[in-house]
Scaffold this motif. Structure first.
Motif, PDB file in Angstrom:
ATOM      1  N   LEU A 177       0.843  -1.189   0.000  1.00  0.00           N
ATOM      2  CA  LEU A 177       0.000   0.000   0.000  1.00  0.00           C
ATOM      3  C   LEU A 177       0.883   1.245   0.000  1.00  0.00           C
ATOM      4  CD1 LEU A 177      -2.706  -0.906   2.686  1.00  0.00           C
ATOM      5  CD2 LEU A 177      -2.966  -1.001   0.206  1.00  0.00           C
ATOM      6  N   ARG A 178       0.403   2.274  -0.712  1.00  0.00           N
ATOM      7  CA  ARG A 178       1.052   3.588  -0.687  1.00  0.00           C
ATOM      8  C   ARG A 178      -0.040   4.640  -0.802  1.00  0.00           C
ATOM      9  NH1 ARG A 178       5.056   4.867  -5.451  1.00  0.00           N
ATOM     10  NH2 ARG A 178       3.060   4.889  -6.569  1.00  0.00           N
ATOM     11  N   GLY A 179      -0.100   5.540   0.167  1.00  0.00           N
ATOM     12  CA  GLY A 179      -1.176   6.524   0.135  1.00  0.00           C
ATOM     13  C   GLY A 179      -0.873   7.753   0.965  1.00  0.00           C
ATOM     14  N   GLU A 180      -1.711   8.769   0.775  1.00  0.00           N
ATOM     15  CA  GLU A 180      -1.585  10.005   1.528  1.00  0.00           C
ATOM     16  C   GLU A 180      -2.951  10.668   1.620  1.00  0.00           C
ATOM     17  OE1 GLU A 180       1.199  12.350  -0.595  1.00  0.00           O
ATOM     18  OE2 GLU A 180      -0.074  12.613  -2.362  1.00  0.00           O
ATOM     19  N   ALA A 181      -3.098  11.493   2.639  1.00  0.00           N
ATOM     20  CA  ALA A 181      -4.334  12.244   2.858  1.00  0.00           C
ATOM     21  C   ALA A 181      -3.987  13.719   2.963  1.00  0.00           C
ATOM     22  CB  ALA A 181      -5.042  11.763   4.126  1.00  0.00           C
ATOM     23  N   GLU A 182      -4.686  14.556   2.207  1.00  0.00           N
ATOM     24  CA  GLU A 182      -4.415  15.995   2.161  1.00  0.00           C
ATOM     25  C   GLU A 182      -5.672  16.786   2.493  1.00  0.00           C
ATOM     26  OE1 GLU A 182      -2.929  16.717  -1.735  1.00  0.00           O
ATOM     27  OE2 GLU A 182      -0.876  16.115  -1.207  1.00  0.00           O
ATOM     28  N   PRO A 183      -5.518  18.018   3.016  1.00  0.00           N
ATOM     29  CA  PRO A 183      -6.697  18.837   3.356  1.00  0.00           C
ATOM     30  C   PRO A 183      -7.515  19.152   2.109  1.00  0.00           C
ATOM     31  CG  PRO A 183      -4.696  19.722   4.359  1.00  0.00           C
ATOM     32  CD  PRO A 183      -4.252  18.677   3.401  1.00  0.00           C
ATOM     33  N   PHE A 184      -8.829  19.097   2.264  1.00  0.00           N
ATOM     34  CA  PHE A 184      -9.734  19.420   1.168  1.00  0.00           C
ATOM     35  C   PHE A 184     -10.587  20.645   1.493  1.00  0.00           C
ATOM     36  CE2 PHE A 184     -13.734  19.024  -1.199  1.00  0.00           C
ATOM     37  CZ  PHE A 184     -13.255  18.841  -2.491  1.00  0.00           C
ATOM     38  N   ASP A 185     -11.046  20.761   2.751  1.00  0.00           N
ATOM     39  CA  ASP A 185     -11.944  21.858   3.101  1.00  0.00           C
ATOM     40  C   ASP A 185     -11.989  21.983   4.619  1.00  0.00           C
ATOM     41  OD1 ASP A 185     -13.802  23.868   2.963  1.00  0.00           O
ATOM     42  OD2 ASP A 185     -15.516  22.527   2.808  1.00  0.00           O
ATOM     43  N   VAL A 186     -12.259  23.216   5.072  1.00  0.00           N
ATOM     44  CA  VAL A 186     -12.505  23.482   6.490  1.00  0.00           C
ATOM     45  C   VAL A 186     -13.762  24.329   6.578  1.00  0.00           C
ATOM     46  CG1 VAL A 186     -11.638  24.477   8.627  1.00  0.00           C
ATOM     47  CG2 VAL A 186     -10.046  23.416   7.028  1.00  0.00           C
ATOM     48  N   TYR A 193     -10.834  15.892   4.700  1.00  0.00           N
ATOM     49  CA  TYR A 193      -9.621  15.469   3.991  1.00  0.00           C
ATOM     50  C   TYR A 193      -9.988  14.547   2.826  1.00  0.00           C
ATOM     51  CZ  TYR A 193      -5.869  17.306   6.924  1.00  0.00           C
ATOM     52  OH  TYR A 193      -4.971  18.125   7.559  1.00  0.00           O
ATOM     53  N   GLU A 194      -9.092  14.525   1.834  1.00  0.00           N
ATOM     54  CA  GLU A 194      -9.227  13.621   0.694  1.00  0.00           C
ATOM     55  C   GLU A 194      -7.979  12.759   0.614  1.00  0.00           C
ATOM     56  OE1 GLU A 194     -10.996  13.959  -3.742  1.00  0.00           O
ATOM     57  OE2 GLU A 194      -9.261  15.251  -3.343  1.00  0.00           O
ATOM     58  N   SER A 195      -8.179  11.470   0.385  1.00  0.00           N
ATOM     59  CA  SER A 195      -7.053  10.537   0.332  1.00  0.00           C
ATOM     60  C   SER A 195      -6.896   9.952  -1.060  1.00  0.00           C
ATOM     61  CB  SER A 195      -7.249   9.396   1.345  1.00  0.00           C
ATOM     62  OG  SER A 195      -8.372   8.609   0.977  1.00  0.00           O
ATOM     63  N   ARG A 196      -5.702   9.506  -1.331  1.00  0.00           N
ATOM     64  CA  ARG A 196      -5.388   8.776  -2.561  1.00  0.00           C
ATOM     65  C   ARG A 196      -4.548   7.573  -2.148  1.00  0.00           C
ATOM     66  NH1 ARG A 196      -5.105   9.480  -8.096  1.00  0.00           N
ATOM     67  NH2 ARG A 196      -3.383   8.438  -9.167  1.00  0.00           N
ATOM     68  N   LEU A 197      -5.069   6.382  -2.384  1.00  0.00           N
ATOM     69  CA  LEU A 197      -4.422   5.159  -1.912  1.00  0.00           C
ATOM     70  C   LEU A 197      -4.250   4.179  -3.066  1.00  0.00           C
ATOM     71  CD1 LEU A 197      -3.422   3.648   0.675  1.00  0.00           C
ATOM     72  CD2 LEU A 197      -5.698   2.614   0.785  1.00  0.00           C
ATOM     73  N   SER A 198      -3.039   3.654  -3.196  1.00  0.00           N
ATOM     74  CA  SER A 198      -2.726   2.655  -4.219  1.00  0.00           C
ATOM     75  C   SER A 198      -2.372   1.339  -3.543  1.00  0.00           C
ATOM     76  CB  SER A 198      -1.553   3.106  -5.102  1.00  0.00           C
ATOM     77  OG  SER A 198      -1.859   4.329  -5.758  1.00  0.00           O
ATOM     78  N   GLY A 199      -2.804   0.239  -4.154  1.00  0.00           N
ATOM     79  CA  GLY A 199      -2.509  -1.080  -3.610  1.00  0.00           C
ATOM     80  C   GLY A 199      -2.053  -2.043  -4.692  1.00  0.00           C
ATOM     81  N   LYS A 213      -4.539  -1.346  -7.836  1.00  0.00           N
ATOM     82  CA  LYS A 213      -5.691  -0.438  -7.855  1.00  0.00           C
ATOM     83  C   LYS A 213      -5.342   0.842  -7.123  1.00  0.00           C
ATOM     84  CE  LYS A 213     -10.173   0.193  -8.759  1.00  0.00           C
ATOM     85  NZ  LYS A 213     -10.701   0.177 -10.129  1.00  0.00           N
ATOM     86  N   THR A 214      -5.838   1.984  -7.642  1.00  0.00           N
ATOM     87  CA  THR A 214      -5.699   3.282  -6.990  1.00  0.00           C
ATOM     88  C   THR A 214      -7.084   3.882  -6.809  1.00  0.00           C
ATOM     89  OG1 THR A 214      -3.502   3.673  -7.955  1.00  0.00           O
ATOM     90  CG2 THR A 214      -4.708   5.591  -7.120  1.00  0.00           C
ATOM     91  N   ILE A 215      -7.382   4.335  -5.592  1.00  0.00           N
ATOM     92  CA  ILE A 215      -8.710   4.854  -5.257  1.00  0.00           C
ATOM     93  C   ILE A 215      -8.552   6.151  -4.468  1.00  0.00           C
ATOM     94  CG2 ILE A 215     -10.764   4.465  -3.820  1.00  0.00           C
ATOM     95  CD1 ILE A 215     -10.745   1.594  -4.651  1.00  0.00           C
ATOM     96  N   SER A 216      -9.397   7.138  -4.764  1.00  0.00           N
ATOM     97  CA  SER A 216      -9.448   8.406  -4.020  1.00  0.00           C
ATOM     98  C   SER A 216     -10.782   8.499  -3.295  1.00  0.00           C
ATOM     99  CB  SER A 216      -9.273   9.600  -4.960  1.00  0.00           C
ATOM    100  OG  SER A 216      -8.002   9.567  -5.583  1.00  0.00           O
ATOM    101  N   ARG A 217     -10.736   8.961  -2.040  1.00  0.00           N
ATOM    102  CA  ARG A 217     -11.950   9.079  -1.235  1.00  0.00           C
ATOM    103  C   ARG A 217     -11.856  10.301  -0.321  1.00  0.00           C
ATOM    104  NH1 ARG A 217     -14.375   6.566  -4.302  1.00  0.00           N
ATOM    105  NH2 ARG A 217     -15.067   4.391  -4.172  1.00  0.00           N
TER     106      ARG A 217
END
Length: 346
Positions: A177-186, A193-199, A213-217
């Protein structure tokens, strides 16, 4: 008499004038466009249809379920629903568990590796393991034999690194797995937050990629940025776990085939050799066994097996369990890995 005649004439004249005055001008009644009586309705062209019989119970339930899928959900302020629809797998968990049992995944040593980052406020960056924990738990629920979780292996390793990792950990299946989560809105102090994760899933022995697979949520809103970032990774990890386990269940055997020559001794009769071949073909993970040659004087036979690579270490036990004569395995050759056709993998 004369008076009576005059009175009759007067009455007749008065009646005539009264009738003429009431008649008035000529009136024409226009026909109104009323619909014809019900029994005179025009018959529409087309075949006559018999009334449909009442639906059976099963048909009714099926129609109701289909209708419910197309109807919008009922809004209820007291119910909090996710902002997205979770990924639906091709296989149910029960089907995956059955495949794990038949494919001997419970004997596979599986390791989960991840590289996760949370980009928090004020430029802070923190590492995390929430996605890895979600995937490992899902694998354990499907009865995979997860022996460790770590971050030792990179997401794009070389073949030398794969060989080192397999020998160091005695395993041949790894989830990356490789992923990160970044700020989207306050909004009103609540972070989104919005994440992008690859597996990826790799067969360490054959170096083949089974699935990726790569998924954003987007996650849920929280007052703390760390909680919001982790929730985004958790939602993405759930979908990645569903997809990867689907693909492993479908493609593991295709990416794990090997041809292995074995040499057996004490073959006294041709019937014993044929019974051995048939018995091996019926064992889990072995697709066929062929007789290459047999020396009747030395009672030594050479066979070739097409099987999954994880079955190699069980071949001696398979032969012993058959209990055919005094047959013993003299040696098991290294074997030749079969690279799967990419079309079969996809």
């Amino acid at each position: 008499m004369k008076r009576i005649r005059i009175s009759i004439i007067t009455v007749l004249l008065g009646s005539a004038s009264l009738i003429a005055g009431c008649a008035g001008p000529d009136r024409r009644v226009e026909p109104r466009d009323y619909p014809p009586p019900r029994d005179e309705q025009p018959v529409r062209p087309g075949p006559t249809e018999e009334p449909a019989p009442p639906p059976e119970r099963g048909d009714y339930v099926q129609r109701e379920s289909q209708r419910a899928q197309h109807e919008p959900p009922v809004q209820d302020d007291n119910i909090i629903r996710p902002a997205y629809e979770p990924l639906r797998g091709r296989l149910s968990n029960a089907e995956k568990q059955e495949i794990v049992r038949r494919a001997l995944f419970d004997l596979q040593r599986v390791i989960v590796c991840s590289d996760e980052a949370l980009h928090l406020d004020h430029g802070r960056r923190e590492s995390s393991t929430v996605a890895r924990d979600v995937l490992a738990k899902h694998l354990e629920e499907l009865t995979y034999h997860v022996v460790a979780t770590t971050n030792e292996l990179r997401y794009q390793p070389s073949e030398e690194q794969l060989d080192w990792f397999r020998e160091a950990n005695n395993c041949n299946l790894v989830f990356l797995l490789r992923g990160e989560a970044e700020p989207f809105d306050v909004f009103r102090g609540q972070h989104l937050y919005e994440s992008r994760l690859s597996g990826r899933v790799l067969n360490l022995t054959t170096h083949q990629e089974i699935a990726s697979k790569t998924i954003s949520r987007q996650g849920e809103r929280f007052l703390k940025a760390e909680q919001a970032a982790e929730s985004a990774l958790v939602l993405a990890a759930a979908d990645v776990a569903t997809y990867l386990t689907d693909e492993v269940s479908r493609k593991w055997e295709v990416t794990s085939l090997i041809r292995i020559p074995i040499v057996v001794t004490n073959i006294e009769h041709a019937q014993e050799l044929d019974d051995l071949r048939i018995g091996l073909q019926r064992r889990p993970g072995i697709y066929y066994a062929s007789i290459e040659r047999w020396d009747k004087e030395s009672e030594v036979a050479h066979l070739e097996l097409l099987c999954r690579i994880d079955v190699r270490e069980y071949l001696i036990g398979y032969v012993d369990d058959l209990r055919i004569g005094r047959i013993q395995v003299q040696r098991v050759e290294r074997g030749r890995i079969i690279k799967a056709n990419q079309e079969l993998i996809d």
